[in-house]
Design an enzyme around this catalytic site. Structure first.
Site, mmCIF file in Angstrom:
data_model
loop_
_atom_site.group_PDB
_atom_site.id
_atom_site.type_symbol
_atom_site.label_atom_id
_atom_site.label_comp_id
_atom_site.label_asym_id
_atom_site.label_seq_id
_atom_site.Cartn_x
_atom_site.Cartn_y
_atom_site.Cartn_z
ATOM 1 C CG HIS A 179 -5.935 -48.892 -57.251
ATOM 2 N ND1 HIS A 179 -6.143 -50.228 -56.929
ATOM 3 C CD2 HIS A 179 -6.140 -48.192 -56.099
ATOM 4 C CE1 HIS A 179 -6.462 -50.323 -55.639
ATOM 5 N NE2 HIS A 179 -6.473 -49.113 -55.116
ATOM 6 C CB CYS A 273 -2.904 -55.600 -58.572
ATOM 7 S SG CYS A 273 -3.738 -54.400 -59.593
HETATM 8 N N1 ARG Z 1 -10.231 -56.052 -55.502
HETATM 9 C C1 ARG Z 1 -9.154 -55.172 -55.215
HETATM 10 C C2 ARG Z 1 -9.685 -53.795 -54.863
HETATM 11 O O1 ARG Z 1 -10.614 -53.378 -55.494
HETATM 12 C C3 ARG Z 1 -8.207 -55.087 -56.369
HETATM 13 C C4 ARG Z 1 -6.990 -54.286 -56.089
HETATM 14 C C5 ARG Z 1 -6.087 -54.164 -57.270
HETATM 15 N N2 ARG Z 1 -4.855 -53.627 -56.906
HETATM 16 C C6 ARG Z 1 -4.197 -52.665 -57.574
HETATM 17 N N3 ARG Z 1 -2.993 -52.358 -57.209
HETATM 18 N N4 ARG Z 1 -4.769 -51.983 -58.541
HETATM 19 O O2 ARG Z 1 -9.202 -53.136 -53.960
#
Ligand code: ARG
Length: 288
Positions: A179, A273
């Site tokens: 991300h 996150c």
């Molecule tokens: N386990 C989640 C996923 O892989 C983690 C999300 C993390 N969020 C972020 N904003 N980077 O989607």
């Protein structure tokens, strides 16, 4: 000799601006599937520790004077704690996520419902795969948007039309930084820190061009999720293991605050996150 970057940014006076955040209590947190390289369902997790680490972050925001709202956690959606992924909210308009993985798709209706019930006049779910503030970061004028692992390039165009703000597309290339908010953080209007190697060579050029004064993170800090940070203009909350980054921030007049969110990191998430910023319309007229 011309003024150097450091003269312009070192020891600048920083001021905190009161923020409005949306969070989700990790009542059902666990790692039961793997959709990013950090997630290993075989590794044990502690629900209690996850909850207390999250609560520390929540209480810190409140102590710093920010408004924190909560969205109700839903059983069977262990990643819902990562509220940043639920939507992107700029100028009081909410573009709700469309998740790439089936394991998270049921989170979107909860966010749609939340924004509708809280009086946001412009709310809609993205048509194209869009993981909210995980991939869309507002710099104060424009929106930086990631693609490569989750959100798609078509979603960037869609966001540009929805918000009427310029969207700058950036391509992520390292699966650990799946991300945009794992590889780049906005510190203040037009000021960012990022890990160059998370981006394609073309995107690195875009970033170098737009943000010549950026803090460039080293591998060691990026690898402990140091860029998954949240700034209010003065305080920068970031994983406490990112010690070099904290030093760089201090040099620039920021006040870094180290966070221990080790349980949530097992799911590939940290400070940013867990936090969705709700940005009101320019006149402060957003309905909420
Ligand atoms: N386990 C989640 C996923 O892989 C983690 C999300 C993390 N969020 C972020 N904003 N980077 O989607």
């Amino acid at each position: 000799m011309s003024q150097t970057t450091d003269d312009r940014v070192l020891n600048r006076t920083r001021t905190a601006r009161r923020r409005h955040y949306l969070m989700c209590r990790p009542a059902h947190f666990d790692v039961t599937y793997s959709i990013n390289p950090w997630m290993d369902p075989a590794q044990p997790t502690s629900a209690n520790r996850g909850l207390s680490q999250w609560k520390w972050l929540h209480d810190l925001f409140v102590d710093l004077g920010h408004d924190v709202e909560l969205v109700e956690p839903i059983p069977g959606l262990p990643d819902m704690v990562f509220a940043a992924n639920g939507a992107t909210v700029v100028d009081g308009k909410a573009l709700v996520a469309r998740f790439r993985h089936q394991q998270r798709t049921d989170e979107s209706p909860a966010y749609l419902d939340w924004f509708r019930r809280h009086g946001y006049p412009e709310v809609r779910q993205a048509e194209h795969t869009n993981e909210g503030e995980g991939d869309f970061l507002f710099t104060g004028t424009e929106i930086l948007a990631g693609s490569g692992f989750r959100s798609v390039v078509r979603a960037h165009q869609e966001a540009q039309e929805f918000f009427g703000r310029q969207v700058v597309g950036l391509t992520l290339v390292d699966p650990r930084f799946y991300h945009l908010d794992t590889a780049l953080a906005v510190l203040d209007d037009g000021e960012v820190m990022y890990y160059p190697r998370a981006f394609s060579p073309e995107s690195r050029e875009v970033l170098a061009d737009r943000f010549p004064d950026a803090i460039l993170a080293e591998e060691a800090d990026a690898a402990v999720f140091g860029l998954n940070a949240l700034s209010d203009g003065l305080h920068v909350i970031l994983p406490k293991r990112a010690v070099r980054l904290a030093d760089r921030l201090r040099e620039r007049g920021y006040e870094p605050i180290g966070a221990d969110l080790s349980e949530l990191l097992k799911a590939g998430g940290s400070v940013k996150c867990c936090t969705l910023e709700l940005r009101a319309a320019p006149e402060g007229e957003a309905g909420h």
